[in-house]
Every structure is written in structure tokens, then in C-alpha cells.
Design a protein around this motif. Structure first.
Motif, short mmCIF file in Angstrom:
data_model
loop_
_atom_site.label_atom_id
_atom_site.label_comp_id
_atom_site.label_asym_id
_atom_site.label_seq_id
_atom_site.Cartn_x
_atom_site.Cartn_y
_atom_site.Cartn_z
N SER A 169 0.69 -1.21 -0.13
CA SER A 169 -0.43 -0.39 0.26
C SER A 169 0.70 0.99 -0.08
O SER A 169 -0.08 2.36 -0.13
N THR A 229 1.67 6.50 6.87
CA THR A 229 2.08 6.09 6.00
C THR A 229 2.59 5.88 4.89
O THR A 229 3.15 6.32 2.89
N HIS A 231 -8.17 -2.50 6.76
CA HIS A 231 -9.10 -2.30 6.04
C HIS A 231 -10.75 -2.69 6.19
O HIS A 231 -11.64 -3.01 5.33
N HIS A 270 -14.16 8.79 5.88
CA HIS A 270 -12.46 8.64 5.41
C HIS A 270 -11.74 8.13 5.67
O HIS A 270 -10.65 8.30 5.40
N PHE A 271 -11.55 8.83 7.29
CA PHE A 271 -10.46 8.54 8.49
C PHE A 271 -9.79 6.93 8.22
O PHE A 271 -8.50 6.85 8.07
N GLU A 293 -10.29 4.94 5.70
CA GLU A 293 -9.94 4.61 4.49
C GLU A 293 -8.20 4.80 3.59
O GLU A 293 -7.43 4.90 3.41
N ARG A 294 -8.74 6.22 4.67
CA ARG A 294 -6.82 6.88 4.26
C ARG A 294 -5.27 6.03 5.25
O ARG A 294 -4.57 6.23 5.09
N TYR A 295 -6.69 5.72 6.68
CA TYR A 295 -5.32 4.48 7.65
C TYR A 295 -5.81 3.32 7.54
O TYR A 295 -6.72 3.10 8.46
#
Length: 488
Positions: free
Chosen positions: A16, A79, A141, A154-155, A157-159
Motif C-alpha cells: 500500500s 503512510t 481495511h 474516510h479516516f 480509508e486513509r489509515y
């Protein structure tokens, strides 16, 4: 839990960070990320052991737990590969709990129940090995695996890996509270230190200053053996303690290489020699197969009394080597069954065989770790048990750190030898890799840990059998017949 919860999503996390990585880069990055935690423990384990000797086991454990909570959250919010490695390095630096717990167990047990005590430690490892992969596989996920609960976040999804890290942190908070409330610091008096100092003075041919009866001891060359102290950074750590610590380190190396190869085998694509399981499938197998570790806790103490620790260790190594050499052939059979489109029964049988394959490795390995940890504790005196376990943990961390790097490179090299490339590779072949190429590549990969196991078996056979029993000054130093004392 801290070690095992990343196993189901380690490969996916690395992928990722960059969608352009080929198979070789993924294998190398997975090895680096897997090794970072143990490299940090190499640096910190001995210091944590010495600290626990000075300030106590309980406070040292609590400090380590705080460090693991912070670093786990940091990992979940990483990230980039660099941030993830930094998080695991911090985790290893701030976590000296494994060595401290072993010292604590050695202090509250004796020869009559030490194997039982360390089998309970293995039981705890089994619980962690069951919970960790389950949390990692189920909660990674979460917007995809649990859309009814976390869909649209969305948070997350970002992490995508933050949720399993938060879950592990919650487990650590519960452990922190339990330790604070229930753990009792073992009482350590000055008696054992005085006794050891007196014995050392006798062995070196001198008399303690507080002794009223002057006694000269003539020591024959080479008979100090197990408890001979040498000056230097290791203080009064005996060569027998170092031998037991080295056994712990070698077993850790073998286990880390074998463990990462199994993870890669389960999760890499079929045309890269893997079984191509999803994160949740791999996590479920790793978690539930860990339940076999409970068998070790049930039978190991009685088997150890009946057959002896070294005999059990030798038998376990022979069996583990046999399973390791056989793994590539079994994986090909399992692969064909799992992906059978004509029969769901064959697919279920394939999943069961993979579960047994992984579970048997864990059962044997955790039993051997229990025995080796007892040997390490048996080699230490009451006054240096923390330092000995710190050295053992540092050595194990070093070799555990080298293991994933070696395993990752081994996977890449063996794929390249036979021309296997996965679908994400820029060097992908036009046609699908043949089953025979996968078998050859996997056979080459698993031959290395198989040979390492056989070499470890030879090392175990060279170790002194006196380590079967706990440290006792009146018996292990073998005063009668070892040196002659004459009154002056």
C-alpha cells in the motif's frame, strides 16, 4: 500480540505504500519492516534486564507497556515505509517485557515447577499468537472487511491499518491495569548475593574480608566450568549462560525465517509460488492454528520429567526439520485443492491441511522455546538472572532481526532462479509460471531453514546436560572432588 498482529497485513501494508513495487522490492521491504522491531530489541533488551534488576520487575514491565501503546498507534497511522519502520523501532526500544517476564518466572519457580511456569509463558504466547493475527486479519481495511460498521469512514480509508493497532493498544491498556493491580514484586534479599560472592571468593582461591575462618582453596585448572566469572562488560555471566543464550538466539533465527516464509507462502500470488490467501483468510489460519499451542502447556511438563529436556528438544528439532523439508510438496497439493473450481470439498480439505501444517509448526516451536528458556534460567544464578535474560533477549532480537531480512531475500532469489514473477512485477512473463517452477522455488527457499534446524540440532547435542537442573550452589558447583580446601 505485539509481534504477531502485523503478520496477516504485513505484505499488504508494504504494497500500500507504493503501487509500483515489483516482487523483489516487496519481499525486501517486508523483511526490513519485520526486522526493525527486533533490531531495536537488540539494543534495548540488556538495558531493560539490568534496569529490572535495579528498580524491580513490575515497574519495568509497566514502563514497557506504555511504550508499546504509543508505538502501536504510530504504526497504524504510518503512510510510508520509513514511518512504519520508525514505529516498529520505537516499539522494540521501549519494550523489554519478554526478558523481564522470564526473569520474574525464574524468581518465583524452582526445579519442581519451572517447566510448568515456562509452559505457562508459552501458553501466554499462544493466546497472543491467536489474538494477534485475528485482530490483524479481521480489522485491517475495515471499510472493506466490515462495511456495515465502518463503511464510508474516510479516516479509516486513509489509515486502513489503524484499527488493528488501536485494538492491540486496548489490549495493552488492559494488561497494564491488570499488572498494576495483581502483580506482586518478588522479594529479593541479600542472601543469595552474599552466598554467591562467598562461593566466588572460594573458587578464586581467596577469602572474603568478613570471614572469620581463613580458608585457602586450591582450584584445579579448567574446573570452574559453568559458573566461572570473567571480567568485562558481561560481568559475572558464565560461559554456560552464554551457551544457553546462544541456543535461544539460534532458535529465534530459525523461527523468524520459517515464520516469514510461511506468511509469504500463504499471501503471495500463485504465479509467485504462493497460495494467494486474503488478509482475513491468512489471519484466521494463523490465529486458530495457534490453539494447538495449548497442547504444549498440557503435556510438556510431564513429558519433560519423563524423557528429559534435551531429549524432547532433539526430537522436536528432528520433527520440525522433516516438516520444513516437506512443506513445498504439501503447499503444491494444498494450492491445487484450495483453488479447485470443481469441488468445494477439495477446497475445504486444502484449508484443513494448511491449518494443520501451520499449527504443527507452531506447536513444535513453542514447545522448544519453553525448554530453551528453562535452560537459560537454569544457567543463571539468583543475582544475575535479569542480566542473563537480557543478554538472551538481545541475542534473540539480533537473530530475529536478521531472520526476516534473510527470508525476504531468500524468497526473491529463489523466484528469480526459476523465473517466477507475480502479476504486479514489471518483469512478468507472458505465460503463467508452471507448477513445477513454483515447487522448485519453494523447495529451494525452505531448504535453508531446514539446514539451519539440523545445524541447531548439532549445537544442542554439544551443550552440557547439567543445564537440565536449576542453579544450585551446593550441587552445580560440585564442590566435593572439584577443589581441595585446607585450613590455614
Amino acid at each position: 500480540v505485539q509481534i504477531t498482529f502485523t503478520m496477516p497485513f504485513l505484505v499488504d501494508m508494504v504494497e500500500s505504500f507504493s503501487k509500483t513495487q515489483d516482487s523483489a522490492q516487496v519481499g525486501q521491504s517486508v523483511g526490513m519492516l519485520g526486522a526493525s522491531y527486533f533490531f531495536a530489541q537488540l539494543i534495548s533488551s540488556f538495558a531493560w534486564g539490568r534496569l529490572s534488576d535495579v528498580v524491580g520487575r513490575k515497574i519495568s514491565l509497566l514502563l514497557g507497556m506504555i511504550g508499546t501503546i504509543v508505538s502501536a498507534i504510530m504504526l497504524g497511522m504510518s503512510t510510508t515505509l520509513s514511518l512504519a519502520i520508525a514505529a516498529r523501532l520505537l516499539n522494540g526500544l521501549l519494550n523489554g517485557n519478554i526478558g523481564i517476564i522470564k526473569s520474574f518466572l525464574a524468581e518465583i519457580t524452582d526445579g519442581s515447577n519451572r517447566v510448568r511456569g515456562f509452559s505457562l509463558l508459552s501458553l501466554g504466547w499462544g493466546v497472543g499468537a491467536a489474538i494477534g493475527p485475528l485482530l490483524g486479519g479481521l480489522l485491517a481495511h475495515p471499510t472493506e472487511s466490515l462495511p456495515s460498521i465502518f463503511g464510508g469512514s474516510h479516516f479509516l480509508e486513509r489509515y486502513p491499518f489503524l484499527l488493528p493497532c488501536l485494538a492491540v493498544s486496548i489490549v495493552q491498556v488492559a494488561t497494564f491495569l491488570t499488572t498494576t493491580t495483581l502483580m506482586i514484586e518478588p522479594r529479593r534479599t541479600g542472601k543469595s548475593r552474599l552466598d554467591e560472592s562467598s562461593l566466588q571468593s572460594k573458587l578464586m582461591g581467596t577469602v572474603p574480608s568478613n570471614s572469620s575462618n581463613a580458608t585457602r582453596v586450591q582450584v584445579k585448572p579448567g574446573i570452574l566450568g559453568r559458573f566461572q566469572a570473567k571480567p568485562g562488560i558481561l560481568g559475572n555471566i558464565s560461559r554456560y549462560s552464554l551457551s544457553a543464550c546462544l541456543a535461544y538466539g539460534i532458535l529465534s533465527l530459525v523461527n523468524s525465517v520459517d515464520q516469514l516464509l510461511i506468511v509469504l507462502l500463504m499471501q503471495r500470488p500463485r504465479d509467485n509460488g504462493g497460495v494467494s490467501l486474503s488478509i482475513s483468510e491468512a489471519g484466521f489460519i494463523l490465529s486458530t492454528s495457534s490453539l494447538l499451542m495449548f497442547v504444549s502447556n498440557m503435556f510438556l511438563p510431564s513429558l519433560s520429567k519423563r524423557f528429559g529436556k534435551f531429549n524432547l528438544l532433539n526430537s522436536g528439532l528432528v520433527l520440525l526439520a522433516f516438516i520444513t523439508f516437506l512443506t513445498p510438496i504439501l503447499s503444491e497439493i494444498i494450492n491445487d485443492m484450495l483453488h479447485s473450481v470443481s469441488s468445494s470439498v477439495l477446497s475445504a480439505i486444502g484449508s484443513s491441511l494448511l491449518w494443520i501444517l501451520v499449527g504443527m509448526r507452531q506447536l513444535i516451536t513453542v514447545s522448544m522455546f519453553s525448554i530453551v528458556l528453562v535452560l537459560v534460567s537454569n544457567s543463571a544464578s539468583p543475582t544475575n538472572i535479569g542480566s542473563v535474560n537480557g543478554i538472551g533477549q538481545s541475542l534473540a532480537s539480533l537473530l530475529r532481526a536478521l531472520g526476516p531480512i534473510f527470508a525476504g531475500q531468500l524468497w526473491v532469489v529463489t523466484r528469480n532462479i526459476v523465473g517466477l514473477h507475480d502479476k504486479s512485477s514489471l518483469l512478468m512473463l507472458e505465460s503463467e509460471a508452471s507448477s513445477s517452477s513454483s515447487l522448485i522455488a519453494n523447495q529451494l527457499a525452505f531448504t535453508a531453514p531446514g539446514i539451519m534446524i539440523l545445524a541447531f540440532l548439532a549445537f544442542i547435542k554439544s551443550m552440557p546436560r547439567s543445564l537440565e537442573h536449576p542453579w544450585r550452589s551446593d550441587r552445580n558447583l560440585n564442590l566435593q572432588g572439584t577443589f581441595n580446601a585446607t585450613a590455614t
